[in-house]
Design a protein around this motif. Structure first.
Motif, mmCIF file in Angstrom:
data_model
loop_
_atom_site.group_PDB
_atom_site.id
_atom_site.type_symbol
_atom_site.label_atom_id
_atom_site.label_comp_id
_atom_site.label_asym_id
_atom_site.label_seq_id
_atom_site.Cartn_x
_atom_site.Cartn_y
_atom_site.Cartn_z
ATOM 1 N N GLN A 102 100.262 65.800 -1.310
ATOM 2 C CA GLN A 102 99.331 66.267 -2.338
ATOM 3 C C GLN A 102 98.166 67.021 -1.702
ATOM 4 O O GLN A 102 97.658 67.986 -2.261
ATOM 5 N N SER A 103 97.750 66.589 -0.516
ATOM 6 C CA SER A 103 96.617 67.249 0.152
ATOM 7 C C SER A 103 96.966 68.663 0.596
ATOM 8 O O SER A 103 96.066 69.468 0.839
ATOM 9 N N ASN A 129 100.330 61.061 -0.599
ATOM 10 C CA ASN A 129 98.940 61.533 -0.528
ATOM 11 C C ASN A 129 98.835 62.745 0.399
ATOM 12 O O ASN A 129 98.137 63.716 0.085
ATOM 13 N N TYR A 130 99.552 62.700 1.508
ATOM 14 C CA TYR A 130 99.550 63.830 2.450
ATOM 15 C C TYR A 130 100.128 65.084 1.788
ATOM 16 O O TYR A 130 99.538 66.153 1.866
#
Length: 94
Positions: free
Chosen positions: A90-91, A87-88
């Motif tokens: 992707q951010s 998720n990180y």
């Protein structure tokens, strides 16, 4: 190519191998949930996804098991570790 680039450049598919309950509690946007215990029965489904497949779970243990199994079945895949790490990455995508 490294996992961070694959995720940031959306070059593959993110598959979360946690349970549906864990997945509902939070997941990477756009990720597909295929619990680890279903992976052996869904190899053909996984082969139809945009490659490479980046696997994630809570800590990297279950995604590591799925990674080893799927590699033996000819899938281009990577162990992304924790879904929070994925998720990180992707951010950070531009």
């Amino acid at each position: 190519m490294n996992i961070e680039s694959i995720i940031q450049e959306k070059k593959g598919t993110i598959v979360d191998v946690r349970t549906p309950e864990e997945f509902r509690g939070g997941h990477v946007a756009g990720a597909i949930n295929i619990p680890l215990n279903e992976v052996p029965y869904r190899v053909e489904d996984l082969k139809t996804l945009k490659a490479p497949v980046v696997l994630c779970c809570a800590s990297g243990n279950r995604s590591g098991q799925a990674h080893r199994y799927l590699q033996q079945h000819g899938l281009e895949c990577y162990n992304g570790g924790s879904w929070l790490d994925v998720n990180y990455y992707q951010s950070l995508a531009v």
